[in-house]
Design a protein around this motif. Structure first.
Motif, PDB file in Angstrom:
ATOM      1  N   ASN A 144       0.846  -1.211   0.000  1.00 58.87           N
ATOM      2  CA  ASN A 144       0.000   0.000   0.000  1.00 58.87           C
ATOM      3  C   ASN A 144       0.876   1.253   0.000  1.00 58.87           C
ATOM      4  O   ASN A 144       0.475   2.312   0.473  1.00 58.87           O
ATOM      5  CB  ASN A 144      -0.951   0.017   1.202  1.00 58.87           C
ATOM      6  CG  ASN A 144      -0.211   0.015   2.521  1.00 58.87           C
ATOM      7  OD1 ASN A 144       1.026  -0.029   2.568  1.00 58.87           O
ATOM      8  ND2 ASN A 144      -0.955   0.042   3.618  1.00 58.87           N
TER       9      ASN A 144
ATOM     10  N   GLN B 174      -8.808  -2.143   3.479  1.00 58.28           N
ATOM     11  CA  GLN B 174      -9.204  -1.029   2.631  1.00 58.28           C
ATOM     12  C   GLN B 174     -10.391  -1.476   1.796  1.00 58.28           C
ATOM     13  O   GLN B 174     -10.265  -2.319   0.914  1.00 58.28           O
ATOM     14  CB  GLN B 174      -8.078  -0.559   1.714  1.00 58.28           C
ATOM     15  CG  GLN B 174      -8.473   0.659   0.889  1.00 58.28           C
ATOM     16  CD  GLN B 174      -7.312   1.261   0.117  1.00 58.28           C
ATOM     17  OE1 GLN B 174      -6.231   0.692   0.058  1.00 58.28           O
ATOM     18  NE2 GLN B 174      -7.527   2.425  -0.483  1.00 58.28           N
ATOM     19  N   SER B 175     -11.530  -0.871   2.065  1.00 53.28           N
ATOM     20  CA  SER B 175     -12.757  -1.294   1.393  1.00 53.28           C
ATOM     21  C   SER B 175     -13.142  -0.389   0.225  1.00 53.28           C
ATOM     22  O   SER B 175     -14.020  -0.734  -0.572  1.00 53.28           O
ATOM     23  CB  SER B 175     -13.919  -1.337   2.394  1.00 53.28           C
ATOM     24  OG  SER B 175     -14.094  -0.065   3.008  1.00 53.28           O
ATOM     25  N   GLY B 176     -12.500   0.769   0.115  1.00 51.31           N
ATOM     26  CA  GLY B 176     -12.809   1.705  -0.971  1.00 51.31           C
ATOM     27  C   GLY B 176     -11.720   2.761  -1.068  1.00 51.31           C
ATOM     28  O   GLY B 176     -10.688   2.678  -0.386  1.00 51.31           O
ATOM     29  N   LEU B 177     -11.958   3.759  -1.871  1.00 49.16           N
ATOM     30  CA  LEU B 177     -10.976   4.828  -2.070  1.00 49.16           C
ATOM     31  C   LEU B 177     -11.705   6.152  -2.210  1.00 49.16           C
ATOM     32  O   LEU B 177     -12.687   6.260  -2.954  1.00 49.16           O
ATOM     33  CB  LEU B 177     -10.124   4.556  -3.320  1.00 49.16           C
ATOM     34  CG  LEU B 177      -8.966   5.518  -3.582  1.00 49.16           C
ATOM     35  CD1 LEU B 177      -7.927   5.426  -2.465  1.00 49.16           C
ATOM     36  CD2 LEU B 177      -8.309   5.208  -4.930  1.00 49.16           C
TER      37      LEU B 177
ATOM     38  N   THR C 252      -3.541   2.536  -2.429  1.00 46.57           N
ATOM     39  CA  THR C 252      -4.425   1.384  -2.519  1.00 46.57           C
ATOM     40  C   THR C 252      -3.635   0.141  -2.138  1.00 46.57           C
ATOM     41  O   THR C 252      -2.404   0.135  -2.152  1.00 46.57           O
ATOM     42  CB  THR C 252      -4.967   1.209  -3.954  1.00 46.57           C
ATOM     43  OG1 THR C 252      -3.867   1.234  -4.882  1.00 46.57           O
ATOM     44  CG2 THR C 252      -5.955   2.308  -4.304  1.00 46.57           C
TER      45      THR C 252
ATOM     46  N   LYS D 202      -6.984  -4.564  -4.575  1.00 49.27           N
ATOM     47  CA  LYS D 202      -7.911  -5.359  -3.760  1.00 49.27           C
ATOM     48  C   LYS D 202      -8.659  -4.448  -2.801  1.00 49.27           C
ATOM     49  O   LYS D 202      -8.049  -3.744  -1.992  1.00 49.27           O
ATOM     50  CB  LYS D 202      -7.144  -6.424  -2.962  1.00 49.27           C
ATOM     51  CG  LYS D 202      -8.032  -7.246  -2.038  1.00 49.27           C
ATOM     52  CD  LYS D 202      -7.260  -8.350  -1.340  1.00 49.27           C
ATOM     53  CE  LYS D 202      -6.328  -7.808  -0.286  1.00 49.27           C
ATOM     54  NZ  LYS D 202      -5.763  -8.895   0.566  1.00 49.27           N
ATOM     55  N   TYR D 203      -9.990  -4.455  -2.897  1.00 49.03           N
ATOM     56  CA  TYR D 203     -10.848  -3.775  -1.927  1.00 49.03           C
ATOM     57  C   TYR D 203     -11.561  -4.856  -1.125  1.00 49.03           C
ATOM     58  O   TYR D 203     -12.286  -5.688  -1.681  1.00 49.03           O
ATOM     59  CB  TYR D 203     -11.879  -2.882  -2.628  1.00 49.03           C
ATOM     60  CG  TYR D 203     -11.272  -1.693  -3.339  1.00 49.03           C
ATOM     61  CD1 TYR D 203     -10.542  -0.744  -2.639  1.00 49.03           C
ATOM     62  CD2 TYR D 203     -11.431  -1.517  -4.708  1.00 49.03           C
ATOM     63  CE1 TYR D 203      -9.984   0.345  -3.283  1.00 49.03           C
ATOM     64  CE2 TYR D 203     -10.883  -0.423  -5.368  1.00 49.03           C
ATOM     65  CZ  TYR D 203     -10.153   0.505  -4.641  1.00 49.03           C
ATOM     66  OH  TYR D 203      -9.600   1.575  -5.285  1.00 49.03           O
ATOM     67  N   GLU D 204     -11.367  -4.827   0.185  1.00 48.04           N
ATOM     68  CA  GLU D 204     -11.880  -5.897   1.040  1.00 48.04           C
ATOM     69  C   GLU D 204     -12.638  -5.317   2.226  1.00 48.04           C
ATOM     70  O   GLU D 204     -12.154  -4.408   2.904  1.00 48.04           O
ATOM     71  CB  GLU D 204     -10.729  -6.768   1.529  1.00 48.04           C
ATOM     72  CG  GLU D 204     -11.151  -7.950   2.363  1.00 48.04           C
ATOM     73  CD  GLU D 204      -9.979  -8.858   2.724  1.00 48.04           C
ATOM     74  OE1 GLU D 204     -10.231  -9.936   3.287  1.00 48.04           O
ATOM     75  OE2 GLU D 204      -8.816  -8.482   2.436  1.00 48.04           O
TER      76      GLU D 204
ATOM     77  N   GLU E 241     -17.099   1.919  -1.454  1.00 48.00           N
ATOM     78  CA  GLU E 241     -16.725   0.882  -0.498  1.00 48.00           C
ATOM     79  C   GLU E 241     -17.507  -0.405  -0.724  1.00 48.00           C
ATOM     80  O   GLU E 241     -18.685  -0.371  -1.117  1.00 48.00           O
ATOM     81  CB  GLU E 241     -16.964   1.365   0.934  1.00 48.00           C
ATOM     82  CG  GLU E 241     -16.010   2.468   1.372  1.00 48.00           C
ATOM     83  CD  GLU E 241     -16.130   2.763   2.860  1.00 48.00           C
ATOM     84  OE1 GLU E 241     -17.048   2.201   3.513  1.00 48.00           O
ATOM     85  OE2 GLU E 241     -15.300   3.541   3.371  1.00 48.00           O
TER      86      GLU E 241
ATOM     87  N   GLY F  43     -13.420   4.985  -5.411  1.00 45.48           N
ATOM     88  CA  GLY F  43     -13.884   3.606  -5.362  1.00 45.48           C
ATOM     89  C   GLY F  43     -14.920   3.446  -4.260  1.00 45.48           C
ATOM     90  O   GLY F  43     -14.599   3.650  -3.076  1.00 45.48           O
TER      91      GLY F  43
ATOM     92  N   GLY G 100     -19.190  -1.520  -3.865  1.00 44.02           N
ATOM     93  CA  GLY G 100     -18.184  -1.356  -4.902  1.00 44.02           C
ATOM     94  C   GLY G 100     -18.655  -0.488  -6.052  1.00 44.02           C
ATOM     95  O   GLY G 100     -19.727   0.127  -6.009  1.00 44.02           O
TER      96      GLY G 100
END
Length: 380
Positions: free
Chosen positions: A237, A300-303, A245, A292-294, A361, A359, A327
């Motif tokens: 990251n 990290q689920s989004g941006l 990210t 990877k968004y988790e 979440e 991004g 997402g």
């Protein structure tokens, strides 16, 4: 790794196909030049497929010859010249941590770094002393070292007679050089801002989705290869300073890299060029990486909303929508107003990197995508 490839070349001879060999996102020959691996680069030049790529450029339009000359790697420079590398090829500008104007030849770079032997080799090959970069500078005006300056002046007099243009025979004074460097940096930054300004380019305010560019099986293959590698080396990251990210460069997944790059340039670039009224040959990959968004604490689920450092960007979903909730790519400003694009597996979402976007979440599961930053080459 490159030494292993060269050993394989020695074993298999000149017929080995090196066209698909990449090192850290670079062609093998360019990688050798960047890293100063002269012996390996010279050995590679014995291969027919390498010779066919001798004038290929990196994402700043630097060829292997530019890099070799820049480092003063004279043996590799001479081998490239002997192999018919284009000594007049010109660079694009670099406008990130370094600010280097475009339009520079190998002679500009060798002179600026005071590489006397390399300057001599280039001049012997008929490199031009009067080629001007985007700042109207000839190699002499960048040259370091009196010996380098002396042979450039001598060549200028040989070619242009006793009274050539003043800047071909008068080397830069230290005080003037410092001032010109400040001007070069300012102008390079200005060109970059101009490239990224989309305020009057309405076509770049649109967002697009190109459905099913990659089939499901292809995406699943890429995802499998991705997870094989990340299960061993992990994710990072730390590649992007402001909006980081959880990602890994595409070139770190060697089993898919060549195919992915070819697909982007041959399938996706023509679609983006048509959508944004550009020429496909002007598009260059600046960076590409898997993200990877988790969902879940600590992941990290989004941006957040941001703008990229490139004029164009795109992303493709690599796994089924059923594997996560939420997402998508959210746009705060575009010709459609605020909206979110929920792509299916294999769909490419294309847009200007200068549109405010982010991004969305994921609330459960994992979303895997590939992101591509794309520069557009323009002349100044």
């Amino acid at each position: 790794v490159i030494r292993m490839e060269v050993i394989a070349l020695e074993e298999e001879g000149e017929e080995r196909d090196f066209s698909g060999v990449w090192m850290k996102g670079q062609r093998a020959l360019i990688y050798c030049a960047i890293m100063g691996l002269e012996d390996e680069g010279i050995q590679l030049l014995k291969n027919k497929t390498i010779l066919a790529q001798i004038d290929e450029k990196d994402n700043n339009d630097y060829t292997a010859l530019h890099h070799a000359a820049n480092l003063g790697c004279n043996r590799l420079t001479e081998a490239l010249i002997e192999s018919k590398a284009n000594i007049h090829s010109k660079t694009d500008q670099i406008a990130s941590t370094l600010f280097v104007p475009g339009g520079r030849t190998a002679l500009h770079l060798a002179a600026e770094n005071g590489s006397l032997d390399t300057v001599k080799s280039l001049l012997q090959a008929k490199a031009k002393v009067d080629t001007r970069d985007w700042e109207n500078e000839v190699p002499l005006r960048l040259a370091r070292g009196k010996k380098v300056q002396k042979i450039l002046i001598q060549r200028a007099r040989e070619l242009h007679g006793p009274k050539p243009d003043t800047d071909l025979i008068i080397p830069p004074d230290e005080k003037g050089a410092i001032q010109r460097e400040k001007i070069r940096i300012y102008n390079t930054k200005s060109r970059r801002f101009k490239r990224l300004d989309i305020s009057s380019r309405r076509v770049l305010h649109k967002t697009h989705i190109f459905p099913k560019i990659w089939g499901k099986e292809r995406c699943k293959w890429i995802q499998r290869e991705l997870l094989k590698v990340t299960s061993k080396v992990g994710w990072t990251n730390k590649r992007h300073r402001q909006y980081s990210t959880v990602d890994i460069p595409v070139y770190d997944i060697p089993s898919v890299h060549s195919w992915v790059r070819t697909s982007i340039t041959t399938q996706v670039f023509p679609l983006m060029a048509k959508a944004f009224d550009l020429k496909a040959e002007s598009l260059r990959i600046r960076d590409y990486f898997f993200v990877k968004y988790e969902a879940g604490n600590g992941n990290q689920s989004g941006l957040g909303l941001h703008r990229d450092g490139s004029l164009l960007s795109c992303n493709v979903l690599l796994n089924e929508r059923s594997e996560f909730k939420g997402g998508g790519t959210v746009f705060k400003e575009s010709s459609k107003g605020p909206h979110t694009i929920l792509a299916d597996i294999g769909d490419f979402v294309a847009h200007s990197g200068q549109l405010l976007h982010g991004g969305e979440e994921v609330s459960s599961g994992i979303r895997y995508i590939m992101v591509v930053f794309i520069d557009v080459r323009e002349c100044y």
